[in-house]
Design a protein around this motif. Structure first.
Motif: not given
Length: 650
Positions: A62-75
């Motif tokens: 993976l190049n990047h992995l994070s949670t969405d700032p506006a949706n905490p249950n989106w990876i």
């Protein structure tokens, strides 16, 4: 043709592993992402039961992995396919955990990844959003050794790093007082527009200070100053516009601990900008904490032709220019000589509401003025009426007009006021008294200077006109009359250097008149010398701290020693020569003075006697005579006692 709706779902294996991690098991680690060409080169509908892609074409970390700032249950998982990889069409995408299990699978818009042999080349950025019930169960870690930077990530990274720099982009305006952080308003004279950056630095709660973006509703902190890492002690910001702050630069001071934005009070200090000081050379300046020149206290540049030494004695032609001698009292409210020696308060036809008073210099005043102990304060509660000769000015008349004929002179003084206003100076030649307006000759025309709440020194150089053809009297009443004025009615157009009738509190200090073109530092003379100079014009028998006419209390408590003179009566002593009674002056007067006697109760024209207060007296140049003979005196035992004043002012 297949349904082209694109989506992502968790596999059955992925759901099971996520549930185990959420219930206390080992955290789930997502590590790889793969792309494939679909089912025989066509779209298909992904299923939870899948354990692999239909036709995997390429896999990488993976190049990047994070949670969405506006949706905490989106990876959000991201993959970058480099330039040298390609020759396939992407229709499916999958995310794998550290054990190699397919965690999620998605249907991806058809995208061809070329290679250089195709005649084109590009990096391809693949982004996959996974909706989970508990993002905290997923360990968001990426191996930095496999990360490739995308343009978006680079731009974001650059923006983040720039935001951490101490040099911030300029703001349009900066506050001068507390404001409400909402709506498009006027700040420091600037009408704000949507999106304007504003330095907010005067809030009652210091934690609310910072850099904001103006909006129609509530303001938000600027993107480069909205997290603690971006607001560090020492940051600089320039202000573009504003009546007070336009063109200035401000710096955030060290709060003593790492800044927590929204909690740590932020204090900004001006490091540069307009000070209002006109460019030029000054003999004395006021310097701020950062070395800025905040004020110039000398309006005339030093003249190298100045030949006398700075310690030359008797440079100041004025007497009591430092306002240290007040024989008549410490204040007055009417025209005439009534408080500060040698200074006459002139209120024209009778301006009311004016007080002239002695002020003791504070330590700050003393240091600003270079050693002063006193200064004069004029308080004007009422403005002069229009078309009436009401005004407020002080005046000193310097005797021996011949001394100044045709000479270059410089008048200087220090002044301040309780608000922005003006002060003027002018000088006239006056011939023998009574003074006639028509034959007065202006030596210095009325010239105004602007006052502020800080001490400033002003100076005016002029040439006193020649006395050729002028008729000078023989009584010693000719003089150079020096005026400092504060407020005038419109009935005096010749003094229109002050355009409006003013009120307020005005302080004046260290007035000096000297020969030459340069205002030198104020000449300090010993108090005794200054007092003796004043006594040439006015002297009293009272102690220096007692006002003439003081009531010393009931007659029964008085003693002859309280009064200045005591004379034992003998046979026939109904009149006494003033040589014996009234002229033991400490200083010879300018002319024969006007003498006033006082008894112990402070009654003018009477004396105290051993038989009771109140014997009437009359005074002439040759004798002092009792109007009513003293009854029943005892020779060489009875006595008279009194105080006196002697006035020889010009």
């Amino acid at each position: 043709m297949m349904n082209n709706d694109f989506f992502t779902l968790l596999t059955a294996v992925g759901k099971a592993k996520l549930a185990a991690a959420a219930s206390g098991g080992a955290p789930l680690k997502l590590s790889q992402m793969a792309v494939g060409e679909g089912d025989n080169g066509a779209y298909y509908t992904p299923a939870e039961s899948q354990t692999a892609l239909k036709s995997e074409a390429w896999r990488a970390g993976l190049n990047h992995l994070s949670t969405d700032p506006a949706n905490p249950n989106w990876i959000v998982a991201e993959l970058v396919i480099p330039d040298q990889v390609g020759g396939f069409t992407i229709r499916e995408v999958g995310v794998f955990d550290a054990d190699g299990a397919l965690f999620a699978v998605g249907k991806f818009p058809e995208s061809y990844k070329p290679v250089l042999a195709d005649g084109a080349n590009k990096q391809l950025y693949v982004r996959m959003i996974l909706e989970v019930s508990n993002a905290a169960a997923v360990t968001l870690m990426v191996d930095p050794s496999v990360v490739l930077a995308t343009r978006g990530s680079v731009d974001q990274r650059i923006a983040e790093e720039l935001a951490k720099l101490d040099g911030k982009p300029s703001v349009r305006a900066a506050t001068t007082a507390p404001i409400t952080l909402t709506g498009l308003q006027t700040v420091d004279g600037v009408v704000l527009q949507l999106g304007d950056r504003v330095l907010v630095k005067n809030q009652a709660a210091g934690a609310d200070n910072g850099i904001y973006v103006a909006g129609a509703g509530n303001w938000a902190r600027a993107a480069d100053a909205n997290i603690s890492l971006e607001v560090t002690p020492g940051l600089f910001v320039a202000v573009e516009q504003g009546a007070a702050n336009g063109g200035s630069i401000w710096q955030l001071l060290d709060a003593g601990a790492p800044v927590t934005l929204g909690k740590t009070p932020l204090s900004f200090e001006r490091v540069s900008g307009r000070t209002g000081v006109t460019a030029g050379s000054y003999n004395r300046v006021t310097v701020g904490a950062r070395g800025e020149v905040l004020g110039g206290s000398q309006l005339v540049a030093f003249d190298p032709a100045q030949t006398f030494p700075i310690q030359a004695y008797r440079r100041n032609l004025l007497i009591n220019g430092g306002f240290d001698v007040w024989q008549r009292g410490l204040s007055q409210t009417t025209t005439g000589y009534g408080s500060a020696d040698r200074w006459l308060m002139d209120l024209g036809s009778g301006l009311s509401g004016v007080t002239m008073a002695k002020m003791d210099a504070s330590v700050a005043d003393t240091e600003a003025l270079g050693g002063a102990t006193s200064f004069l304060r004029l308080t004007l509660a009422k403005a002069p009426l229009s078309k009436v000769r009401e005004y407020c000015q002080i005046n000193q008349r310097v005797e021996n007009l011949r001394r100044f004929s045709g000479k270059q002179l410089t008048l200087s003084f220090w002044a301040r006021a309780d608000k922005s206003c003006s002060i003027l100076a002018y000088v006239e030649q006056w011939l023998s008294a009574p003074y006639v307006e028509a034959v007065k000759n202006r030596a210095l025309n009325s010239t105004a200077a602007n006052l502020s709440s800080s001490w400033q020194r002003f100076s005016f150089t002029f040439t006193s006109p020649s006395l050729q053809g002028r008729a000078i009297g023989s009584q010693g009443d000719d003089c150079l009359s020096v005026f400092i004025g504060l407020s005038y009615s419109d009935a005096l157009p010749e003094l229109n250097a002050i355009a409006t009738a003013q009120t307020g509190a005005f302080d004046i200090a260290q007035v000096q008149l000297e020969e030459g073109p340069v205002a030198t530092p104020f000449e300090y003379r010993p108090f005794g010398d200054e007092l003796r100079s004043c006594q040439r014009y006015f002297e009293k028998s009272y102690p220096l701290g007692d006002v003439p006419g003081k009531n010393y209390g009931p007659e029964s408590a008085q003693k002859p020693a309280v009064l200045a003179k005591m004379f034992h009566l003998n046979a026939g002593a109904m009149s006494i020569s003033p040589i014996n009674m009234t002229t033991p002056f400490l200083v010879e007067k300018r002319i024969q003075p006007s003498v006033v006697f006082y008894d112990g109760l402070g009654t003018a024209g009477k004396v105290a006697t051993s038989l009771g207060n109140g014997a009437d007296i009359s005074v002439s140049n040759s004798s002092t005579r009792f109007v009513n003979p003293i009854p029943s005196y005892v020779a060489n035992t009875s006595w008279i006692a009194y105080h006196w004043t002697a006035d020889a002012e010009i």
